[in-house]
Design a protein around this motif. Sequence first.
Motif, PDB file in Angstrom:
ATOM      1  N   CYS A  47       0.825  -1.205   0.000  1.00 39.08           N
ATOM      2  CA  CYS A  47       0.000   0.000   0.000  1.00 39.08           C
ATOM      3  C   CYS A  47       0.853   1.246   0.000  1.00 39.08           C
ATOM      4  O   CYS A  47       1.828   1.345   0.734  1.00 39.08           O
ATOM      5  N   ARG A  49      -0.345   4.262   0.747  1.00 42.45           N
ATOM      6  CA  ARG A  49      -0.893   5.274   1.662  1.00 42.45           C
ATOM      7  C   ARG A  49      -0.375   5.090   3.080  1.00 42.45           C
ATOM      8  O   ARG A  49       0.287   4.107   3.393  1.00 42.45           O
ATOM      9  N   GLN A  50      -0.773   6.015   3.945  1.00 42.00           N
ATOM     10  CA  GLN A  50      -0.278   5.980   5.320  1.00 42.00           C
ATOM     11  C   GLN A  50      -1.367   6.153   6.360  1.00 42.00           C
ATOM     12  O   GLN A  50      -1.170   6.843   7.364  1.00 42.00           O
ATOM     13  N   CYS A  51      -2.502   5.569   6.135  1.00 39.55           N
ATOM     14  CA  CYS A  51      -3.590   5.664   7.105  1.00 39.55           C
ATOM     15  C   CYS A  51      -3.047   5.354   8.499  1.00 39.55           C
ATOM     16  O   CYS A  51      -2.412   4.310   8.703  1.00 39.55           O
ATOM     17  N   CYS A  54      -3.923   1.864  10.084  1.00 36.23           N
ATOM     18  CA  CYS A  54      -3.881   0.618   9.320  1.00 36.23           C
ATOM     19  C   CYS A  54      -2.505  -0.042   9.303  1.00 36.23           C
ATOM     20  O   CYS A  54      -1.496   0.599   8.991  1.00 36.23           O
ATOM     21  N   LEU A  56      -1.301  -1.972   7.224  1.00 30.92           N
ATOM     22  CA  LEU A  56      -0.706  -2.112   5.892  1.00 30.92           C
ATOM     23  C   LEU A  56      -0.030  -0.824   5.421  1.00 30.92           C
ATOM     24  O   LEU A  56       0.579  -0.792   4.348  1.00 30.92           O
ATOM     25  N   ARG A  57      -0.124   0.231   6.208  1.00 33.46           N
ATOM     26  CA  ARG A  57       0.430   1.538   5.800  1.00 33.46           C
ATOM     27  C   ARG A  57       1.879   1.398   5.339  1.00 33.46           C
ATOM     28  O   ARG A  57       2.658   0.613   5.897  1.00 33.46           O
ATOM     29  N   GLU A  94      -3.423  -0.062  -1.604  1.00 34.43           N
ATOM     30  CA  GLU A  94      -3.363   0.726  -2.846  1.00 34.43           C
ATOM     31  C   GLU A  94      -2.022   0.429  -3.523  1.00 34.43           C
ATOM     32  O   GLU A  94      -1.000   1.014  -3.215  1.00 34.43           O
TER      33      GLU A  94
HETATM   34 FE1  FES Z   1      -4.748   3.226   4.089  1.00 29.73          FE
HETATM   35 FE2  FES Z   1      -3.427   1.559   2.678  1.00 29.73          FE
HETATM   36  S1  FES Z   1      -5.139   2.730   2.053  1.00 29.73           S
HETATM   37  S2  FES Z   1      -2.820   2.329   4.611  1.00 29.73           S
END
Ligand code: FES
Length: 327
Positions: A47, A49-51, A54, A56-57, A94
Amino acid sequence: MNKEEITKFLSTDTKNEELFNYADKIRHDYVGDSVHLRGLIEFSNICKRQCMYCGLRSNNKNIERYRILEDELLETVKNAVSLGYKTIVLQSGEDEFYTTEKLVRIIKEIKKFDIALTLSIGEREEEEYREFKKAGADRYLLRIETTDEKLYKKMHPASSFKNRIKCLENLKKLGYEVGTGSLIGLPEQTISSIADDILFFKEIDADMVGIGPFIPHPNTPLKNSNEGDFNLALKAMALTRILLKNINIPATTAMETINPNGRIIALKSGANVVMPNVGNTIYRKKYEIYPGKICLNDGAQKCRNCIEQKIKSIDRYIASDYGFRQK
Ligand code: FES
Ligand code: 5AD
């Protein structure tokens, strides 16, 4: 129901019984006693992104990343179809490795089976969503996570709230069945903003809404935050059923993670969908959005049997159709 009434239900636990029973009645009257099973395949945990919540960030280096490639993915789908699944959900971080071209090819192959297909792969360009739809994708899951724009920015340093809304609008416009939803119990989230989330689902006329408690992950900046409240998540879900009536609402895995009977309780409080994992068990541990995920070592067949038993134990049955929204 207006915001004031929604807020009242969210703020107290004294009316819970009444609320859950009423949501269960609406569920019964509008979508019936069948439960739709969606077979979930977590095909990449990579992924960009860095939610903040989460696991998986991209900043989490303490995770073994994987991608399932086309052949193996199609094998997994085939197995799920043989177990009786009528919907497959493809979910991933993502991951730009999966280009439009690759995904279109995969979608077309999957649609050769007699099933509905849901994508849950995050924010993409309108043109890509159009290509996926043309290739045969039926539905798309993209939770808004929170409608509190200030909180959204804090929780998603690498994303834009406006783009998220834009994506949801594009998906609707392109004719997908659109699923959204939110996290309950994010740090600094207010009851008022949860009421706004529910009104937002109504406003965009979401076809599916998934709501789950936030569960702190040890390898994220929110590791020391409190877990979301099960009853609050359940109330938000029940209120969503009462407001949107005929939509599809999953009993989420996160609910079962913080309450051992969470999915059954949810099914009796407004939910009518369950999303069992149909992927290979070697990937489950690695797709660690949050800790304590259920069924970590259980294969697709075992999860199918287990959930079937549970559903029958509450006098409900497994649907045999594709499970589109009943309008
Ligand atoms: Fe949020 Fe991957 S979409 S960490
Ligand atoms: N706890 C609970 N749910 C989470 N999600 C992501 N991280 C967490 C967490 N720590 C949810 C998000 C996302 C969905 C796939 O998983 O709402 O949309």
